[in-house]
Design an enzyme around this catalytic site. Structure first.
Site, PDB file in Angstrom:
ATOM      1  N   THR A   1       0.904  -1.188   0.112  1.00  0.00           N
ATOM      2  CA  THR A   1       0.017   0.043  -0.011  1.00  0.00           C
ATOM      3  C   THR A   1       1.034   1.176  -0.045  1.00  0.00           C
ATOM      4  O   THR A   1       2.329   1.147   0.187  1.00  0.00           O
ATOM      5  CB  THR A   1      -0.842  -0.021   1.094  1.00  0.00           C
ATOM      6  OG1 THR A   1      -0.211   0.170   2.389  1.00  0.00           O
ATOM      7  CG2 THR A   1      -1.659  -1.152   1.516  1.00  0.00           C
TER       8      THR A   1
ATOM      9  N   VAL B   1       7.390  -2.447   7.182  1.00  0.00           N
ATOM     10  CA  VAL B   1       7.492  -0.850   7.193  1.00  0.00           C
ATOM     11  C   VAL B   1       8.054  -0.457   6.149  1.00  0.00           C
ATOM     12  O   VAL B   1       9.330  -0.667   5.523  1.00  0.00           O
ATOM     13  CB  VAL B   1       8.253  -0.365   8.349  1.00  0.00           C
ATOM     14  CG1 VAL B   1       8.309   1.021   8.410  1.00  0.00           C
ATOM     15  CG2 VAL B   1       7.945  -0.998   9.829  1.00  0.00           C
ATOM     16  N   LYS B   2       7.227   0.366   5.123  1.00  0.00           N
ATOM     17  CA  LYS B   2       7.631   0.742   4.068  1.00  0.00           C
ATOM     18  C   LYS B   2       8.302   2.239   4.178  1.00  0.00           C
ATOM     19  O   LYS B   2       7.701   3.314   4.789  1.00  0.00           O
ATOM     20  CB  LYS B   2       6.375   0.925   2.938  1.00  0.00           C
ATOM     21  CG  LYS B   2       6.821   0.931   1.695  1.00  0.00           C
ATOM     22  CD  LYS B   2       5.663   0.896   0.760  1.00  0.00           C
ATOM     23  CE  LYS B   2       5.723   0.790  -0.599  1.00  0.00           C
ATOM     24  NZ  LYS B   2       4.609   1.163  -1.427  1.00  0.00           N
ATOM     25  N   VAL B   3       9.621   2.514   3.906  1.00  0.00           N
ATOM     26  CA  VAL B   3      10.394   3.723   4.178  1.00  0.00           C
ATOM     27  C   VAL B   3      10.692   4.269   2.789  1.00  0.00           C
ATOM     28  O   VAL B   3      11.409   3.650   2.092  1.00  0.00           O
ATOM     29  CB  VAL B   3      11.503   3.238   4.930  1.00  0.00           C
ATOM     30  CG1 VAL B   3      12.201   4.476   5.365  1.00  0.00           C
ATOM     31  CG2 VAL B   3      11.217   2.387   6.349  1.00  0.00           C
TER      32      VAL B   3
END
Ligand code: G3P
Length: 218
Positions: free
Chosen positions: A27, A86-88
């Site tokens: 997402t 965790v999208k960073v």
């Protein structure tokens, strides 16, 4: 090759899951906004709902751009569910945060990758996934698939365990080309996955088989 769906739409995620070939979900803040999911509580609740539908990794993106903020948000997201990744974003503070998360065995997906240099430094920092955006490169007359190919070569040269997640996949041929090159994962819309099933000769062949069966069984 892992298949992720790139959406926050629960019915599309369910449909892909029911197909039996789904390995995860990605997402981003734009996709969450598209579904009308706003406010921290609703956003976290929505990620939990996605995790309940699928068995694999679910990328949830931070919106902070400073190290402390990314770490704070990321730790909160990671605590939400074991499937959360965790999208960073690919920024200096993001690299520092990926290194930190890696030391805490929190899974990360480094997003907004548009060059081999960005992919290399994210892998060095210990990212679980890196997301090169192939469709957005194609949009500006740059070969997105070539980027995937160069990253595959570099990661193979040094045995990086970071998985290459081809993102911004727009259509079925992107999936096929990424598979030829050797991307570990692709994330795309449901339509791109369903497109793999289709061939007019299959439809014509099946129609004939069923007609012949009907004629001979009357
Ligand atoms: O989730 C990141 C990426 O897949 C976005 O794709 O189509 O907005 O370029 P797109």
């Amino acid at each position: 090759m892992k298949f992720f769906i790139d959406t926050a739409n629960l019915s599309q995620i369910r449909e892909a899951q029911e197909l039996g070939v789904l390995d995860g979900v990605t997402t981003n803040p734009s996709l969450m906004a598209k579904e009308g999911i706003t406010g921290k509580k609703n956003i976290l609740n929505h990620y939990s709902k996605i995790c309940d539908i699928v068995d694999g990794d679910v990328s949830a993106e931070v919106i902070s751009t400073d190290f402390e903020g990314i770490v704070r948000e990321g730790e909160e997201l990671a605590q939400l569910h074991p499937q959360i990744v965790v999208k960073v974003p690919m920024i200096t503070e993001g690299i520092k945060a990926i290194k930190y998360f890696s030391s805490k065995t929190i899974k990360t997906n480094c997003t907004l990758i548009f060059s081999v240099g960005q992919a290399l430094i994210a892998a060095k920092a210990g990212a679980t996934y890196i997301s090169p955006f192939i469709g957005r490169l194609d949009d500006v007359s740059t070969d997105g698939l070539n980027l995937i190919s160069e990253i595959v070569t570099i990661f193979d040269n040094y045995g990086f365990s970071t998985q290459i997640l081809a993102a911004s996949v727009r259509h079925t041929m992107h999936i096929i080309d990424c598979a030829k090159i050797g991307a570990d994962v692709m994330t795309g819309p449901l339509s791109s996955i369903k497109g793999l099933v289709k061939h007019p000769l299959t439809d014509i062949g099946l129609k004939k088989f069923l007609e012949d069966h009907k004629k001979s069984n009357q």
